[in-house]
Motif scaffolding. Structure first.
Motif, short mmCIF file in Angstrom:
data_model
loop_
_atom_site.label_atom_id
_atom_site.label_comp_id
_atom_site.label_asym_id
_atom_site.label_seq_id
_atom_site.Cartn_x
_atom_site.Cartn_y
_atom_site.Cartn_z
N UNK A 4 0.93 -1.22 -0.11
CA UNK A 4 0.21 -0.13 0.03
C UNK A 4 0.89 1.30 0.10
N UNK A 5 0.68 2.14 -1.01
CA UNK A 5 1.37 3.46 -0.91
C UNK A 5 0.50 4.47 -0.10
N UNK A 6 1.03 4.86 1.03
CA UNK A 6 0.40 5.92 1.69
C UNK A 6 1.02 7.37 1.52
N UNK A 60 -3.39 -2.20 6.97
CA UNK A 60 -2.59 -0.81 6.83
C UNK A 60 -3.10 0.20 7.31
N UNK A 61 -4.26 0.49 7.44
CA UNK A 61 -5.02 1.67 7.95
C UNK A 61 -4.76 1.61 9.67
N UNK A 76 -2.32 14.52 7.28
CA UNK A 76 -3.42 13.72 6.92
C UNK A 76 -2.77 12.30 5.98
N UNK A 77 -3.56 11.72 5.62
CA UNK A 77 -3.28 10.32 4.94
C UNK A 77 -4.20 9.76 3.83
N UNK A 78 -3.68 9.23 2.82
CA UNK A 78 -4.49 8.38 1.86
C UNK A 78 -3.60 7.21 1.65
N UNK A 79 -4.57 6.25 1.74
CA UNK A 79 -3.89 4.48 1.51
C UNK A 79 -4.48 4.43 0.15
N UNK A 80 -3.55 3.83 -0.87
CA UNK A 80 -3.86 3.21 -2.23
C UNK A 80 -3.08 2.12 -2.35
N UNK A 81 -3.83 0.76 -2.64
CA UNK A 81 -3.52 -0.27 -2.88
C UNK A 81 -2.15 -0.25 -4.02
#
Length: 89
Positions: A4-6, A60-61, A76-81
């Motif tokens: 996961x790209x965070x 992951x979160x 802040x964060x954004x999680x992308x598989x």
């Protein structure tokens, strides 16, 4: 295991500076445990990127929410598989 790209965009520069040592210690621990593959800051100061290894988005979160930057509201964060392809030299 999934990757996961965070993205960690800047939310508060003062908090980011204050909690940076805690954030870096957290990432070192996560790398040692095999949960983080790589991490780094963006050179324009806008935030950073962490590549996590986890069984699921939810796991992951859970990891991300333990990061002092997130806990303290510095980022802040954004999680992308991410389907990673590695060049192993």
């Amino acid at each position: 295991m999934k990757y996961f790209a965070v993205l960690l965009p800047m939310a508060d520069k003062e908090k980011s500076a204050l909690y940076r040592p805690d954030h870096l210690a957290f990432l070192e621990k996560m790398r040692d445990e095999g949960h983080v593959r790589v991490n780094g800051k963006f050179t324009d100061g806008s935030g950073g990127l962490v590549i996590y290894r986890a069984d699921s988005y939810e796991q992951c979160e859970e990891f991300v929410k333990q990061d002092p930057f997130i806990v303290e509201g510095a980022r802040d964060y954004e999680i992308i598989e991410w389907e990673a392809v590695w060049n192993e030299d």
